[in-house]
Design a protein around this motif. Structure first.
Motif: not given
Ligand SMILES: NC(=O)c1ccc[n+]([C@@H]2O[C@H](COP(=O)([O-])OP(=O)(O)OC[C@H]3O[C@@H](n4cnc5c(N)ncnc54)[C@H](O)[C@@H]3O)[C@@H](O)[C@H]2O)c1
Length: 123
Positions: A61-88
């Motif tokens: 939130s400190a970094l976002m002060e004065g920002a016009d737009t936030v593009f959210h692409l941070a993720a652990i995207p792969r489905v097989p990985y999410s099955v093997a590592h559900p908590v993370e």
């Protein structure tokens, strides 16, 4: 020149978005832990990089002060990985997204763009 935040801007899609925004003349701030690796070809010297986990709501939130737009692409995207590592995966993808939205709300950012998933189109 608008201030843009790109979470996951060191990743596959995010790095292309960062370049496109820079070409448009925007000021680009990237939030990425580089858990997926730090590839030199995905970094652009014109952007500013912050190794912050997206679950760190206060730092975001400190970094976002004065920002016009936030593009959210941070993720652990792969489905097989999410099955093997559900908590993370749940921590990064679910808690992380809630954290990004909370930080944006606190910083009064008017627009958050989420990258969704190619899986919405089905198999
Ligand atoms: N690649 C595709 O074809 C595609 C299609 C549609 C949607 N998407 C979505 O777009 C988003 C990005 O996909 P991608 O292929 O660029 O993935 P990617 O793995 O290349 O990039 C994700 C980035 O997020 C960073 N990251 C992960 N956890 C983090 C955390 N807790 N805090 C900060 N940074 C963190 C990683 O280090 C990485 O740089 C995902 O949500 C994905 O589901 C991807």
């Amino acid at each position: 020149m608008a201030k843009m935040i790109v979470t996951g801007g060191g990743g596959f899609i995010g790095s292309h978005l960062v370049r496109a925004l820079l070409e448009k003349g925007d000021e680009v701030h990237v939030v990425d832990t580089f858990v997926a690796g730090k590839l030199p070809e995905r970094l652009d010297a014109r952007a500013q990089y912050y190794e912050i986990d997206i679950t760190n709501t206060d730092a975001l939130s400190a970094l976002m002060e004065g920002a016009d737009t936030v593009f959210h692409l941070a993720a652990i995207p792969r489905v097989p990985y999410s099955v093997a590592h559900p908590v993370e995966s749940t921590h990064a993808n679910i808690t992380g997204t809630v954290s990004v939205l909370t930080a944006a709300s606190r910083a009064k950012v008017r627009r958050v763009v989420s990258s969704s998933s190619g899986s919405v189109y089905g198999d």
